[in-house]
Every structure is written in C-alpha cells, then in structure tokens.
Design an enzyme around this catalytic site. Structure first.
Site, PDB file in Angstrom:
ATOM      1  N   LEU A  38       5.983  30.313 -26.098  1.00  0.00           N
ATOM      2  CA  LEU A  38       5.468  29.256 -26.992  1.00  0.00           C
ATOM      3  C   LEU A  38       5.701  27.916 -26.380  1.00  0.00           C
ATOM      4  CD1 LEU A  38       6.565  31.059 -30.411  1.00  0.00           C
ATOM      5  CD2 LEU A  38       4.161  30.650 -29.459  1.00  0.00           C
ATOM      6  N   GLY A  40       3.492  25.426 -25.344  1.00  0.00           N
ATOM      7  CA  GLY A  40       2.323  24.763 -24.756  1.00  0.00           C
ATOM      8  C   GLY A  40       2.827  24.119 -23.519  1.00  0.00           C
ATOM      9  N   LYS A  51      11.497  16.187 -18.030  1.00  0.00           N
ATOM     10  CA  LYS A  51      12.584  15.359 -18.318  1.00  0.00           C
ATOM     11  C   LYS A  51      14.054  15.914 -17.620  1.00  0.00           C
ATOM     12  CE  LYS A  51       9.958  12.990 -20.664  1.00  0.00           C
ATOM     13  NZ  LYS A  51       8.846  13.680 -19.698  1.00  0.00           N
ATOM     14  N   GLY A 178      -0.425   5.983 -14.079  1.00  0.00           N
ATOM     15  CA  GLY A 178      -0.044   6.226 -15.627  1.00  0.00           C
ATOM     16  C   GLY A 178       1.332   6.766 -15.677  1.00  0.00           C
ATOM     17  N   VAL A 233      -9.716   6.534  -5.031  1.00  0.00           N
ATOM     18  CA  VAL A 233      -9.614   7.662  -3.967  1.00  0.00           C
ATOM     19  C   VAL A 233     -11.044   8.146  -3.744  1.00  0.00           C
ATOM     20  CG1 VAL A 233      -8.741   9.735  -3.862  1.00  0.00           C
ATOM     21  CG2 VAL A 233      -7.205   7.854  -4.536  1.00  0.00           C
ATOM     22  N   ALA A 266      -2.591  12.600 -10.912  1.00  0.00           N
ATOM     23  CA  ALA A 266      -2.366  12.530 -12.237  1.00  0.00           C
ATOM     24  C   ALA A 266      -2.948  11.176 -12.732  1.00  0.00           C
ATOM     25  CB  ALA A 266      -0.728  12.008 -12.121  1.00  0.00           C
ATOM     26  N   THR A 267      -4.502  11.388 -12.763  1.00  0.00           N
ATOM     27  CA  THR A 267      -5.399  10.361 -13.295  1.00  0.00           C
ATOM     28  C   THR A 267      -5.972  10.690 -14.611  1.00  0.00           C
ATOM     29  OG1 THR A 267      -7.111  11.897 -12.343  1.00  0.00           O
ATOM     30  CG2 THR A 267      -6.354  10.027 -11.075  1.00  0.00           C
ATOM     31  N   ALA A 317       2.602  14.387 -27.260  1.00  0.00           N
ATOM     32  CA  ALA A 317       3.229  15.780 -28.148  1.00  0.00           C
ATOM     33  C   ALA A 317       3.443  14.969 -29.633  1.00  0.00           C
ATOM     34  CB  ALA A 317       4.487  16.078 -27.486  1.00  0.00           C
ATOM     35  N   HIS A 441      28.430  -3.529 -32.212  1.00  0.00           N
ATOM     36  CA  HIS A 441      28.642  -4.080 -30.683  1.00  0.00           C
ATOM     37  C   HIS A 441      29.767  -3.294 -30.122  1.00  0.00           C
ATOM     38  CE1 HIS A 441      29.494  -7.095 -27.721  1.00  0.00           C
ATOM     39  NE2 HIS A 441      30.650  -7.155 -28.061  1.00  0.00           N
TER      40      HIS A 441
END
Length: 462
Positions: A38, A40, A51, A178, A233, A266-267, A317, A441
């Site tokens: 599960l 996706g 990440k 992107g 490209v 990665a378009t 997401a 702070h």
C-alpha cells in the site's frame, strides 16, 4: 460477490486516507490496490524514498563540508550505495506496513489486484465483481513521456528508476527543472555527480515566486549543479551504455549534445487511468486526461467520485489526502471541504523551499494592491549557528487590510515553517497577527515573525 458502502480504487495517499476516513465514519469500506504494498507512488517510489536519499546525502554533505568547522575532525565517510538503498527500502517498508496495520485496525478490506469499473456500483478485480454504493477513483499518476526520450529505467530513467540506480553516476542530466528533478538531482550532486539540469522554460520551479526561484537556482549552482534554461530537449538515447542528450536553445535554435552516465526525465506527471474502463462507463475527462468532477468530487457518473492526481489541481500527496477525507465526509452525508487556496508546496533540498498562497507575479497580474515583508536568514541567530543562513522569508499581505495572501520561504526547515502561514491563512489572519505572536528564541520560526514585522513598521533584526 462482496458488497460495500465504499470501494476506493488506489491505495496511495488519497486512496488510503479516504478509506480510513470512510471506515471512521461507519462505512463498510474496501480499497483496491494492485501493488504488492500500500502507499501508492508516494510511499513506494516517490515522496518517502526520495526523502530518505535526500537525508542520507545531506548527512554526507555535512560531513564533507561542515564537520571540520564544527570541530568534528576525521576522515569523511565513504558511500556504501547498497547500504544506502537498503536504508531507503527499509524506510519504505516501515511506512507501507504501517498502512496495512491501519487498514486492519479500521476493518478495511484490501482487495489485491487491478480494478476496472464495468458499471456504476460495481468494481471488477480479476474475475471477481464487488458491489459498492459508492466508488472513489484514486489511481494517481505516472511519469509523463517526452517525445524523443527513450526511457529504459536503467540509464534513462524516470523518478522510479532514479531511486534505484545500480551505482551513483559520475555525470547526470536532469530533463526538467521542477520539484522532482531538483530533489533527485540534488541527491546525486551530493554523491559526487556532475549534474546538469535542462529546463524548457526560462526559469526553474515553474509557478514558484520568481525571486525565490532565482535565489534557489543561485544557491544550487553554488553546490555544483549546472543549469540550462530556455532549452527544448530533442532526444535522449543510449549508445554503448552511455546516454546522449540533444537539446535546442530557444534563443538562437542552436543544438547542443550532452553525454551522461544517467538521464532523469522529470518533466511532469499525467493521470493514471489505464484499465479503469472510464470510456465505457461514461466518465468525462478534460483535454489533459484528468477526470472531471463537481464541487463534491463526483464525476459525471452518479456514485462515482475522483480525487488526487487523476483530477485537476496540483499533483501533491497532501492535496489528495485532503480530498480523500473530504469525499469520505460527503459520502457519509456530511460537508467535506478543501481550501484550495491554502495548499503548501515544498522542495526538500538544502536549503528547503516552501510556499503557500499567491506569488508576487500573480498579485501583479490581477492588479491587487499588496505589500511585501521580507527577512533574510542572515539576521536569524539559529540559522547562523547551524551554518544555514542562506535564504529568506517573504510575506505578501493586502495593502489595505493586511490580510496574508502568500508566504514564500527559502532556507532551513522551510517545509515545517510554512505551516505557521497555512494556519494563519486558514483563519484569515493579518501579517500583524503573526508579528504580535510570541516566537521562541532562538528558532528558525523567528524569521517568519520578522518578515511579518517587515509588513508593518519593520523587522527588529535587520
């Protein structure tokens, strides 16, 4: 034949969240997912594994460049690529198994396989047909192809292949400036690759605040990433184990050829609706292949809803999750709601980039009178202490009412800090509301307060 109140097609962030919310609201729920796990794209070959690699490569960067300054002496670690991938895979496993646990806890049936909808109220998986009073389409998206680029997921890869290359490349070309391209390009740049980003538009991160995008590109260039903007490209092919990329500069039509060990396409992404049978069902699509929905996320077919990447809006997401919860509430007879003007975007590089609301360019285009409050991290004590003082916080507020219209951050923990702005905007807050709220702070969040002060009489530390 099993019968349900709701069958959700797709177990990604939109789908699994929708299923859990449906179950919480007392609806008998099933979720159809064809993957072995599960979560996706996001959990298996997207947000979560990327990440993990961003974190691992950032630790390497810190060891190589900053540890000595901190008084941490010693030889910088070497890269065990197999172990790094194993860490990534373990991270995926922990998260996907967590969703399995949540399904069992909420008594949701996971129907394993790929679904089609032969008619309203029925979902077919394999040879079995299940009945459902309501169906939610949450099948997500897939990488969009580009003419002339021959993807083999070994040398020329999409984001999926980029997460499991056989070894870190020495030279990498990223097609597209992107979020996905810059995050994964950043990973391999830290691992020693010479990375060149080729972007069709004249600026990276389309849709981001222009000042942020310019600053971001400058900081990434300092990290060794090269950029070619305004370039189309023409082709990317593999010859003798190496990739050859040809692009044409729009300014003078000249052609340039690059050689690389790996190419990342990665378009962008497109809705994944293959095999669902939407044509036969009569579900209307937009010209871009997105599923049309009304204000309640219902498609043109009664009882069939759609959420996430398959419908209009940003392919994020958390946007899908919001829609998943909202449509569950609609089905349960409640009033589901998504505030589309307060959906943050985050790029998890170093520095991080985050934004919510409108950009200066959008405000100027609509003729909105606004004021901008800006504060540099150079004036933030915590940022200087951890050697992350590049970047700034910018708050855009209505000139007359002071209501916050947009917030743009580039710097440390931007992805966490942006949610202070999201909460403020959800409640219709003014910049002065943020400025008059006490911030601990020393924290990075003080930069947000200072930017809010800059919308008034001025910041304290600048």
């Amino acid at each position: 034949m099993a019968s349900y109140d709701v069958i959700v097609i797709g177990g990604g962030p939109g789908g699994y969240v929708c299923a859990i919310r449906c179950a919480q609201l007392g609806l008998k729920t099933a979720c159809v997912e064809g993957r072995d796990a599960l979560g996706g794209t996001c959990l298996n070959v997207g947000c979560i594994p990327s990440k993990a690699l961003l974190h691992a490569s950032h630790m390497l960067h810190e060891a190589e460049h900053n540890f000595a300054t901190l008084g941490l002496k010693g030889k910088a670690p070497s890269v065990d690529w197999k172990q790094m991938l194993a860490y990534k895979d373990d991270t995926i496993g922990q998260n996907t198994k967590g969703i399995e646990f949540l399904f069992k806890k909420n008594k949701i049936d996971w129907i394993k396989g790929w679904a089609s909808v032969p008619e309203a109220g029925k979902v077919k998986v394999g040879d079995e047909v299940h009945e459902a009073k309501n169906i939610v389409l949450a099948s997500g998206s897939e990488p969009a192809p580009l003419k002339g680029v021959e993807v083999d997921e070994k040398v020329i890869v999409t984001s999926t292949g980029a997460l499991s290359l056989s070894k870190p490349p020495k030279e990498m070309v990223v097609i597209g400036g992107g979020v996905i391209g810059l995050e994964l390009g950043s990973v391999y740049a830290r691992l020693g690759a010479k990375v060149t980003v080729v972007e069709f538009l004249d600026a990276i991160v389309p849709g981001a605040d222009a000042e942020v995008a310019r600053t971001f590109q400058r900081l990434l260039k300092k990290q060794g990433i090269e950029f070619v903007t305004g370039a189309a490209v023409q082709s990317a092919v593999v010859e003798k184990g190496k990739a050859k990329v040809v692009y044409k500069l729009k300014k003078d039509e000249s052609e340039v050829t690059l050689s690389a060990d790996a190419v990342l396409l990665a378009t962008g992404r497109r809705p994944f609706t293959e095999g669902l049978g939407l044509d036969k069902l009569g579900v209307k699509l937009t010209q871009r292949g997105q599923i049309e929905t009304d204000a309640s996320w219902q498609t043109s077919v009664k009882g069939v809803y759609a959420i996430g990447d398959v419908i209009q809006g940003p392919m994020l997401a958390h946007k899908a999750e919001d829609e998943g919860m909202a449509v569950a509430e609609v089905i349960a007879g409640q009033h589901g709601h998504v505030n589309y003007s307060v959906i943050p975007g985050v790029i998890y590089t170093a520095p991080e980039v985050a934004w919510v609301g409108q950009t200066e360019e959008q405000l100027k285009a609509e003729g909105r009178a606004y004021k901008a409050g800006k504060f540099s991290y150079m004036g933030n004590a915590r940022a200087k202490a951890v050697m992350q003082a590049d970047g700034f916080v910018k708050i855009l507020a209505d000139k007359e009412t002071d209501r916050i219209l947009g917030v743009h951050i580039i710097g440390p923990a931007a992805g966490e800090l942006i949610h202070e702005a999201c909460v403020a905007m959800e409640f219709g807050a003014a910049a002065e509301d943020l400025a008059r709220t006490c911030h601990a702070h020393p924290t990075f969040s003080e930069a947000v307060r200072e930017a809010a002060l800059a919308c008034g009489d001025g910041p304290i530390h600048s």
